[in-house]
Write a protein that holds these residues in place. Structure first.
Motif, PDB file in Angstrom:
ATOM      1  N   GLY A   1       0.774  -1.221   0.000  1.00 18.31           N
ATOM      2  CA  GLY A   1       0.000   0.000   0.000  1.00 18.31           C
ATOM      3  C   GLY A   1       0.811   1.279   0.000  1.00 18.31           C
ATOM      4  O   GLY A   1       0.276   2.363  -0.261  1.00 18.31           O
ATOM      5  N   ARG A   2       2.107   1.184   0.298  1.00 18.33           N
ATOM      6  CA  ARG A   2       2.959   2.386   0.314  1.00 18.33           C
ATOM      7  C   ARG A   2       4.061   2.325  -0.735  1.00 18.33           C
ATOM      8  O   ARG A   2       4.482   3.374  -1.252  1.00 18.33           O
ATOM      9  N   PHE A   3       4.533   1.138  -1.037  1.00 14.08           N
ATOM     10  CA  PHE A   3       5.631   0.959  -1.992  1.00 14.08           C
ATOM     11  C   PHE A   3       5.085   0.338  -3.270  1.00 14.08           C
ATOM     12  O   PHE A   3       4.164  -0.480  -3.240  1.00 14.08           O
ATOM     13  N   THR A   4       5.704   0.721  -4.402  1.00 12.83           N
ATOM     14  CA  THR A   4       5.304   0.170  -5.692  1.00 12.83           C
ATOM     15  C   THR A   4       6.538  -0.276  -6.454  1.00 12.83           C
ATOM     16  O   THR A   4       7.440   0.531  -6.710  1.00 12.83           O
ATOM     17  N   ASN A   5       6.561  -1.542  -6.809  1.00 10.93           N
ATOM     18  CA  ASN A   5       7.681  -2.141  -7.524  1.00 10.93           C
ATOM     19  C   ASN A   5       7.304  -2.251  -9.001  1.00 10.93           C
ATOM     20  O   ASN A   5       6.295  -2.886  -9.336  1.00 10.93           O
ATOM     21  N   THR A   6       8.071  -1.606  -9.870  1.00  8.39           N
ATOM     22  CA  THR A   6       7.761  -1.640 -11.299  1.00  8.39           C
ATOM     23  C   THR A   6       9.034  -1.895 -12.096  1.00  8.39           C
ATOM     24  O   THR A   6      10.146  -1.885 -11.538  1.00  8.39           O
ATOM     25  N   LYS A   7       8.859  -2.151 -13.382  1.00  6.94           N
ATOM     26  CA  LYS A   7      10.021  -2.325 -14.242  1.00  6.94           C
ATOM     27  C   LYS A   7       9.778  -1.696 -15.594  1.00  6.94           C
ATOM     28  O   LYS A   7       8.637  -1.641 -16.058  1.00  6.94           O
ATOM     29  N   ASP A   8      10.838  -1.204 -16.188  1.00  5.60           N
ATOM     30  CA  ASP A   8      10.785  -0.618 -17.519  1.00  5.60           C
ATOM     31  C   ASP A   8      11.632  -1.498 -18.424  1.00  5.60           C
ATOM     32  O   ASP A   8      12.862  -1.455 -18.364  1.00  5.60           O
ATOM     33  N   ASN A   9      10.969  -2.302 -19.232  1.00  6.30           N
ATOM     34  CA  ASN A   9      11.699  -3.249 -20.067  1.00  6.30           C
ATOM     35  C   ASN A   9      12.591  -2.545 -21.081  1.00  6.30           C
ATOM     36  O   ASN A   9      13.692  -3.010 -21.386  1.00  6.30           O
ATOM     37  N   ALA A  10      12.142  -1.418 -21.583  1.00  5.60           N
ATOM     38  CA  ALA A  10      12.925  -0.696 -22.585  1.00  5.60           C
ATOM     39  C   ALA A  10      14.218  -0.143 -21.997  1.00  5.60           C
ATOM     40  O   ALA A  10      15.243  -0.070 -22.683  1.00  5.60           O
ATOM     41  N   LYS A  11      14.165   0.223 -20.718  1.00  9.43           N
ATOM     42  CA  LYS A  11      15.349   0.782 -20.062  1.00  9.43           C
ATOM     43  C   LYS A  11      16.106  -0.259 -19.243  1.00  9.43           C
ATOM     44  O   LYS A  11      17.140   0.056 -18.654  1.00  9.43           O
ATOM     45  N   ASP A  12      15.583  -1.499 -19.219  1.00  7.73           N
ATOM     46  CA  ASP A  12      16.222  -2.541 -18.420  1.00  7.73           C
ATOM     47  C   ASP A  12      16.478  -2.070 -16.993  1.00  7.73           C
ATOM     48  O   ASP A  12      17.588  -2.185 -16.456  1.00  7.73           O
ATOM     49  N   THR A  13      15.445  -1.528 -16.395  1.00 14.00           N
ATOM     50  CA  THR A  13      15.572  -0.964 -15.053  1.00 14.00           C
ATOM     51  C   THR A  13      14.358  -1.352 -14.222  1.00 14.00           C
ATOM     52  O   THR A  13      13.240  -1.386 -14.725  1.00 14.00           O
ATOM     53  N   VAL A  14      14.614  -1.631 -12.964  1.00 11.61           N
ATOM     54  CA  VAL A  14      13.550  -1.920 -12.011  1.00 11.61           C
ATOM     55  C   VAL A  14      13.508  -0.779 -10.998  1.00 11.61           C
ATOM     56  O   VAL A  14      14.563  -0.249 -10.612  1.00 11.61           O
ATOM     57  N   TYR A  15      12.308  -0.417 -10.586  1.00 14.70           N
ATOM     58  CA  TYR A  15      12.124   0.717  -9.676  1.00 14.70           C
ATOM     59  C   TYR A  15      11.376   0.291  -8.426  1.00 14.70           C
ATOM     60  O   TYR A  15      10.550  -0.631  -8.454  1.00 14.70           O
ATOM     61  N   LEU A  16      11.654   1.001  -7.349  1.00 15.45           N
ATOM     62  CA  LEU A  16      10.859   0.873  -6.131  1.00 15.45           C
ATOM     63  C   LEU A  16      10.450   2.279  -5.718  1.00 15.45           C
ATOM     64  O   LEU A  16      11.278   3.066  -5.251  1.00 15.45           O
ATOM     65  N   LYS A  17       9.195   2.606  -5.927  1.00 15.19           N
ATOM     66  CA  LYS A  17       8.665   3.913  -5.507  1.00 15.19           C
ATOM     67  C   LYS A  17       8.168   3.752  -4.091  1.00 15.19           C
ATOM     68  O   LYS A  17       7.325   2.891  -3.812  1.00 15.19           O
ATOM     69  N   MET A  18       8.650   4.582  -3.203  1.00 20.13           N
ATOM     70  CA  MET A  18       8.297   4.500  -1.793  1.00 20.13           C
ATOM     71  C   MET A  18       7.594   5.790  -1.389  1.00 20.13           C
ATOM     72  O   MET A  18       8.190   6.878  -1.476  1.00 20.13           O
ATOM     73  N   ASP A  19       6.355   5.667  -0.966  1.00 22.35           N
ATOM     74  CA  ASP A  19       5.554   6.807  -0.517  1.00 22.35           C
ATOM     75  C   ASP A  19       5.235   6.671   0.972  1.00 22.35           C
ATOM     76  O   ASP A  19       5.356   5.601   1.548  1.00 22.35           O
ATOM     77  N   SER A  20       4.812   7.768   1.550  1.00 24.34           N
ATOM     78  CA  SER A  20       4.426   7.777   2.967  1.00 24.34           C
ATOM     79  C   SER A  20       5.505   7.136   3.833  1.00 24.34           C
ATOM     80  O   SER A  20       5.234   6.284   4.682  1.00 24.34           O
ATOM     81  N   LEU A  21       6.728   7.543   3.605  1.00 25.02           N
ATOM     82  CA  LEU A  21       7.847   6.930   4.304  1.00 25.02           C
ATOM     83  C   LEU A  21       7.811   7.228   5.797  1.00 25.02           C
ATOM     84  O   LEU A  21       7.372   8.308   6.226  1.00 25.02           O
ATOM     85  N   LYS A  22       8.261   6.232   6.558  1.00 21.11           N
ATOM     86  CA  LYS A  22       8.277   6.320   8.011  1.00 21.11           C
ATOM     87  C   LYS A  22       9.714   6.167   8.508  1.00 21.11           C
ATOM     88  O   LYS A  22      10.549   5.565   7.820  1.00 21.11           O
ATOM     89  N   PRO A  23      10.010   6.645   9.701  1.00 23.35           N
ATOM     90  CA  PRO A  23      11.368   6.465  10.240  1.00 23.35           C
ATOM     91  C   PRO A  23      11.795   5.006  10.262  1.00 23.35           C
ATOM     92  O   PRO A  23      12.990   4.704  10.058  1.00 23.35           O
ATOM     93  N   GLU A  24      10.847   4.098  10.474  1.00 25.75           N
ATOM     94  CA  GLU A  24      11.206   2.680  10.523  1.00 25.75           C
ATOM     95  C   GLU A  24      11.548   2.104   9.155  1.00 25.75           C
ATOM     96  O   GLU A  24      11.964   0.946   9.062  1.00 25.75           O
ATOM     97  N   ASP A  25      11.376   2.882   8.095  1.00 25.77           N
ATOM     98  CA  ASP A  25      11.820   2.461   6.761  1.00 25.77           C
ATOM     99  C   ASP A  25      13.310   2.729   6.552  1.00 25.77           C
ATOM    100  O   ASP A  25      13.867   2.331   5.521  1.00 25.77           O
ATOM    101  N   THR A  26      13.924   3.398   7.498  1.00 23.50           N
ATOM    102  CA  THR A  26      15.346   3.686   7.393  1.00 23.50           C
ATOM    103  C   THR A  26      16.146   2.394   7.346  1.00 23.50           C
ATOM    104  O   THR A  26      16.014   1.534   8.215  1.00 23.50           O
TER     105      THR A  26
END
Length: 120
Positions: A65-90
């Motif tokens: 619900g807070r993080f989104t894992n995606t990939k861009d095949n054309a760029k050969d790259t994987v992403y992790l978008k992290m929203d609503s970050l908390k101190p415990e995500d450190t």
């Protein structure tokens, strides 16, 4: 051998967002699955999220619900978008990839890690 290069970590305030990137040294189609793990100081490394070649994702309860894992095949790259970050995500966040094999255990590769610090 597969090299995984992460980027995008940094310092962010609670409630903020960051996007991590992972660029492998070979086509992401040859890696399945790819994922993200993290290790906080004094704790064991834990799964954050994974993504398959087909785009199927899996998240730890702490990331759902807070993080989104995606990939861009054309760029050969994987992403992790992290929203609503908390101190415990450190933690140090690591990119992970497996190379499918016909027999035996698949080889697993790790990136060097990127530091994410959530603090005001």
């Amino acid at each position: 051998q597969v090299q995984l290069v992460e980027s995008g970590g940094g310092l962010v305030q609670p409630g903020g967002s960051l996007r991590l990137s992972c660029a492998p040294s070979r086509s992401i189609f040859s890696l399945n699955p790819m994922g993200w793990y993290r290790q906080a100081q004094g704790k064991e490394r834990e799964l954050v999220a994974t993504i398959t070649n087909g785009g199927r994702t899996n998240y730890a309860d702490s990331a759902e619900g807070r993080f989104t894992n995606t990939k861009d095949n054309a760029k050969d790259t994987v992403y992790l978008k992290m929203d609503s970050l908390k101190p415990e995500d450190t933690a140090i966040y690591y990119c992970n990839a497996e190379v499918p094999v016909a027999y035996g255990r698949p080889p697993v590769y790790w990136g060097q890690g990127t530091q994410v610090t959530v603090s005001s």
